[in-house]
Design a protein around this motif. Structure first.
Motif, mmCIF file in Angstrom:
data_model
loop_
_atom_site.group_PDB
_atom_site.id
_atom_site.type_symbol
_atom_site.label_atom_id
_atom_site.label_comp_id
_atom_site.label_asym_id
_atom_site.label_seq_id
_atom_site.Cartn_x
_atom_site.Cartn_y
_atom_site.Cartn_z
ATOM 1 N N VAL A 28 10.588 24.269 10.806
ATOM 2 C CA VAL A 28 9.830 23.682 11.908
ATOM 3 C C VAL A 28 10.104 22.188 11.933
ATOM 4 O O VAL A 28 10.093 21.535 10.890
ATOM 5 N N GLN A 29 10.374 21.656 13.109
ATOM 6 C CA GLN A 29 10.510 20.219 13.274
ATOM 7 C C GLN A 29 9.336 19.767 14.123
ATOM 8 O O GLN A 29 9.323 19.965 15.339
ATOM 9 N N LEU A 30 8.326 19.171 13.511
ATOM 10 C CA LEU A 30 7.118 18.780 14.226
ATOM 11 C C LEU A 30 7.309 17.515 15.057
ATOM 12 O O LEU A 30 6.714 17.379 16.114
ATOM 13 N N ASP A 31 8.114 16.579 14.559
ATOM 14 C CA ASP A 31 8.254 15.287 15.216
ATOM 15 C C ASP A 31 9.634 14.728 14.925
ATOM 16 O O ASP A 31 10.194 14.979 13.861
ATOM 17 N N LYS A 32 10.152 13.929 15.845
ATOM 18 C CA LYS A 32 11.491 13.355 15.641
ATOM 19 C C LYS A 32 11.486 12.245 14.595
ATOM 20 O O LYS A 32 12.519 11.897 14.057
ATOM 21 N N ASP A 33 10.306 11.699 14.279
ATOM 22 C CA ASP A 33 10.218 10.586 13.343
ATOM 23 C C ASP A 33 10.114 10.999 11.880
ATOM 24 O O ASP A 33 10.225 10.167 10.995
ATOM 25 N N PHE A 34 9.864 12.261 11.607
ATOM 26 C CA PHE A 34 9.839 12.712 10.217
ATOM 27 C C PHE A 34 10.400 14.125 10.127
ATOM 28 O O PHE A 34 10.358 14.881 11.079
ATOM 29 N N ARG A 122 0.792 18.934 14.330
ATOM 30 C CA ARG A 122 1.627 17.734 14.372
ATOM 31 C C ARG A 122 0.767 16.477 14.361
ATOM 32 O O ARG A 122 1.018 15.539 13.598
ATOM 33 N N GLN A 123 -0.275 16.455 15.175
ATOM 34 C CA GLN A 123 -1.148 15.285 15.230
ATOM 35 C C GLN A 123 -1.888 15.070 13.916
ATOM 36 O O GLN A 123 -2.034 13.938 13.452
ATOM 37 N N ALA A 124 -2.346 16.152 13.279
ATOM 38 C CA ALA A 124 -3.038 16.034 11.998
ATOM 39 C C ALA A 124 -2.094 15.513 10.915
ATOM 40 O O ALA A 124 -2.481 14.679 10.091
ATOM 41 N N VAL A 125 -0.841 15.968 10.937
ATOM 42 C CA VAL A 125 0.143 15.494 9.957
ATOM 43 C C VAL A 125 0.445 14.013 10.180
ATOM 44 O O VAL A 125 0.509 13.230 9.224
ATOM 45 N N LEU A 126 0.596 13.603 11.428
ATOM 46 C CA LEU A 126 0.852 12.184 11.718
ATOM 47 C C LEU A 126 -0.269 11.301 11.184
ATOM 48 O O LEU A 126 -0.016 10.216 10.647
#
Length: 179
Positions: A28-34, A122-126
């Motif tokens: 899974v790729q949640l975000d491009k920044d991590f 994704r938001q919780a991980v960020l």
């Protein structure tokens, strides 16, 4: 991270209806920044509330982060909890579209009565990522002059470079020592 909640949405509010499910997602790729390394595992609980669902749970994952001091990439295991509200976009019985909810912190239940937890997670991980990620608590960082990784030992620089604007303070200290 998609769950069908049609049966749960047909339950009347106040009945205590709930559903639970395990989360296991590979690659899974949640975000491009991590970058997520390995699978995401977790658990979600969905409870019927007025106008929709309250979904809470947790996920375990490992992120590849960059150390703020030495700039090396390292793996950071994380346990992240989440809790979000989901509102339907269509009536579960008739299939007619419902008026949009005028709130920013809610997520939709799509027209197929499915809840997608990806954005909520994704938001919780960020929010759980440290503001200053460190590969280890006592990371020494890089030499400001030569860029040597001080975790590998001291560098060969003579003296740390001092801002020339601080020379006045240096002279005051020298005058104080002489008195």
């Amino acid at each position: 991270m998609i769950f069908n909640v049609a049966q749960l949405m047909k339950s009347p509010f106040g009945s205590g209806a709930a559903s639970e499910g395990d989360i296991h997602e590979e690659q899974v790729q949640l975000d491009k920044d991590f970058k997520v390394i390995g699978p995401i595992d977790g658990h979600a609980r969905m409870r019927r509330v007025n106008q929709g669902l309250l979904v809470d749970g947790w996920v375990d994952l490992t992120l590849e982060l960059e150390c703020a001091r030495c700039l090396k990439h390292f793996e950071q295991p994380m346990h992240v909890k989440f809790e979000e509200r989901f509102y339907p976009t269509v009536d579960v019985v008739t299939g007619t579209p419902l008026p949009p909810i005028d709130e920013d912190d809610v997520f939709p239940i799509d027209e197929h009565h499915q809840v997608d937890l990806t954005e909520a997670i994704r938001q919780a991980v960020l929010l759980a990522i440290p503001m200053v990620p460190l590969c280890k608590e006592d990371c020494a960082g890089l030499c400001a002059q030569c860029g040597h990784d001080l975790n590998l030992g001291p560098c060969d620089c003579d003296e740390p470079e001092v801002d020339t604007r601080l020379n006045v303070l240096k002279q005051l200290l020298q005058n104080e020592k002489q008195s």
